[in-house]
Design a protein around this motif. Sequence first.
Motif, PDB file in Angstrom:
ATOM      1  N   SER A  48       0.770  -1.285  -0.124  1.00 18.72           N
ATOM      2  CA  SER A  48       0.126   0.099   0.079  1.00 18.72           C
ATOM      3  C   SER A  48       1.048   1.314  -0.063  1.00 18.72           C
ATOM      4  CB  SER A  48      -0.897  -0.053   1.289  1.00 18.72           C
ATOM      5  OG  SER A  48      -0.449   0.114   2.437  1.00 18.72           O
ATOM      6  N   GLY A  49       2.255   1.290  -0.195  1.00 13.93           N
ATOM      7  CA  GLY A  49       2.955   2.454  -0.471  1.00 13.93           C
ATOM      8  C   GLY A  49       4.120   2.297   0.262  1.00 13.93           C
ATOM      9  N   ALA A  50       4.903   3.506   0.075  1.00  9.19           N
ATOM     10  CA  ALA A  50       6.370   3.645   0.675  1.00  9.19           C
ATOM     11  C   ALA A  50       6.289   5.113   1.236  1.00  9.19           C
ATOM     12  CB  ALA A  50       7.332   3.404  -0.591  1.00  9.19           C
ATOM     13  N   PHE A  51       7.367   5.036   2.184  1.00  9.22           N
ATOM     14  CA  PHE A  51       7.509   6.407   2.705  1.00  9.22           C
ATOM     15  C   PHE A  51       9.132   6.713   3.067  1.00  9.22           C
ATOM     16  CE2 PHE A  51       3.404   5.147   3.908  1.00  9.22           C
ATOM     17  CZ  PHE A  51       2.362   5.950   3.593  1.00  9.22           C
ATOM     18  N   ILE A  52       9.672   7.843   2.842  1.00  5.29           N
ATOM     19  CA  ILE A  52      11.033   8.157   3.050  1.00  5.29           C
ATOM     20  C   ILE A  52      11.171   9.624   3.538  1.00  5.29           C
ATOM     21  CG2 ILE A  52      13.460   8.448   2.142  1.00  5.29           C
ATOM     22  CD1 ILE A  52      12.520   6.473  -0.291  1.00  5.29           C
ATOM     23  N   SER A  53      11.705  10.008   4.657  1.00  4.15           N
ATOM     24  CA  SER A  53      11.826  11.048   5.150  1.00  4.15           C
ATOM     25  C   SER A  53      12.939  11.503   5.748  1.00  4.15           C
ATOM     26  CB  SER A  53      10.540  11.778   5.855  1.00  4.15           C
ATOM     27  OG  SER A  53      10.667  10.849   7.109  1.00  4.15           O
ATOM     28  N   PHE A  54      13.273  12.694   6.121  1.00  6.55           N
ATOM     29  CA  PHE A  54      14.698  13.099   6.610  1.00  6.55           C
ATOM     30  C   PHE A  54      14.736  14.675   6.851  1.00  6.55           C
ATOM     31  CE2 PHE A  54      16.045  12.133   2.477  1.00  6.55           C
ATOM     32  CZ  PHE A  54      16.976  13.159   2.084  1.00  6.55           C
ATOM     33  N   ASN A  55      15.570  15.201   7.865  1.00  7.37           N
ATOM     34  CA  ASN A  55      15.899  16.442   8.019  1.00  7.37           C
ATOM     35  C   ASN A  55      17.223  16.756   7.346  1.00  7.37           C
ATOM     36  OD1 ASN A  55      13.446  16.946   8.912  1.00  7.37           O
ATOM     37  ND2 ASN A  55      14.063  16.570  10.940  1.00  7.37           N
ATOM     38  N   VAL A  56      17.491  17.914   6.720  1.00  6.89           N
ATOM     39  CA  VAL A  56      18.717  18.155   6.395  1.00  6.89           C
ATOM     40  C   VAL A  56      19.123  19.695   7.051  1.00  6.89           C
ATOM     41  CG1 VAL A  56      20.480  19.010   4.450  1.00  6.89           C
ATOM     42  CG2 VAL A  56      18.618  17.234   4.200  1.00  6.89           C
ATOM     43  N   ALA A  57      20.232  19.802   7.678  1.00  6.46           N
ATOM     44  CA  ALA A  57      20.960  20.884   8.001  1.00  6.46           C
ATOM     45  C   ALA A  57      22.272  21.525   7.666  1.00  6.46           C
ATOM     46  CB  ALA A  57      20.828  21.158   9.661  1.00  6.46           C
ATOM     47  N   VAL A  58      22.290  22.594   7.199  1.00  7.52           N
ATOM     48  CA  VAL A  58      23.659  23.182   6.635  1.00  7.52           C
ATOM     49  C   VAL A  58      24.148  23.909   7.786  1.00  7.52           C
ATOM     50  CG1 VAL A  58      24.858  24.214   4.873  1.00  7.52           C
ATOM     51  CG2 VAL A  58      22.576  23.035   4.300  1.00  7.52           C
ATOM     52  N   PRO A  59      25.348  23.249   8.383  1.00  8.39           N
ATOM     53  CA  PRO A  59      26.029  24.081   9.546  1.00  8.39           C
ATOM     54  C   PRO A  59      26.479  25.399   9.082  1.00  8.39           C
ATOM     55  CG  PRO A  59      26.703  22.051   9.527  1.00  8.39           C
ATOM     56  CD  PRO A  59      25.913  21.952   8.405  1.00  8.39           C
ATOM     57  N   GLY A  60      26.412  26.424   9.769  1.00  9.74           N
ATOM     58  CA  GLY A  60      27.134  27.641   9.435  1.00  9.74           C
ATOM     59  C   GLY A  60      25.862  28.590   8.609  1.00  9.74           C
ATOM     60  N   THR A  61      24.847  28.171   8.526  1.00  8.99           N
ATOM     61  CA  THR A  61      23.628  28.588   7.767  1.00  8.99           C
ATOM     62  C   THR A  61      22.424  28.589   8.564  1.00  8.99           C
ATOM     63  OG1 THR A  61      22.696  26.789   6.382  1.00  8.99           O
ATOM     64  CG2 THR A  61      24.670  28.107   5.351  1.00  8.99           C
TER      65      THR A  61
END
Length: 158
Positions: A48-61
Amino acid sequence: MKTVAALSSLLLLGATSVSAAPVTERQAQAPTELDITKFSANTQPHGSGAFISFNVAVPGTSVSTTCKYSDFTSDSSLPSVSLRACDDAAVEWQFRQDPSQPGTEGDYRVVVLYTYDGAKKVAGYHEWPATDFPLESFGSTSETIYRGNTDFVMTNLS
């Protein structure tokens, strides 16, 4: 002594006028890492489906964004996800499983692309062995669920 005092006054006056000049152009530095947190990926029982997730942070910004994908058509295998924007369009990502070699399953890979200072881009990737994405049995069906570290740092940027 008068010469030293006169030179000191000129240097001080020169420094004052230089520091008062407005900054007109400032080049942003390329980041050296991307911090990934809360990575998750799984398929849902009974195809019934797929899920992918994550957070990205760019240090210094101030860049901190969420990247996500979902569908309601995937079976028990995670799909390849073509390049797509995260919530902050300056960050894009893609996901796939590498082709299998005889006797092995291909590694999984996520690629993250960050656009900064106008049109400059930098990208990095993270790989996992297929064992971090086991096929788990749920009665009459099997599903892929990510079981590795949820937080990691990409330092292989180019």
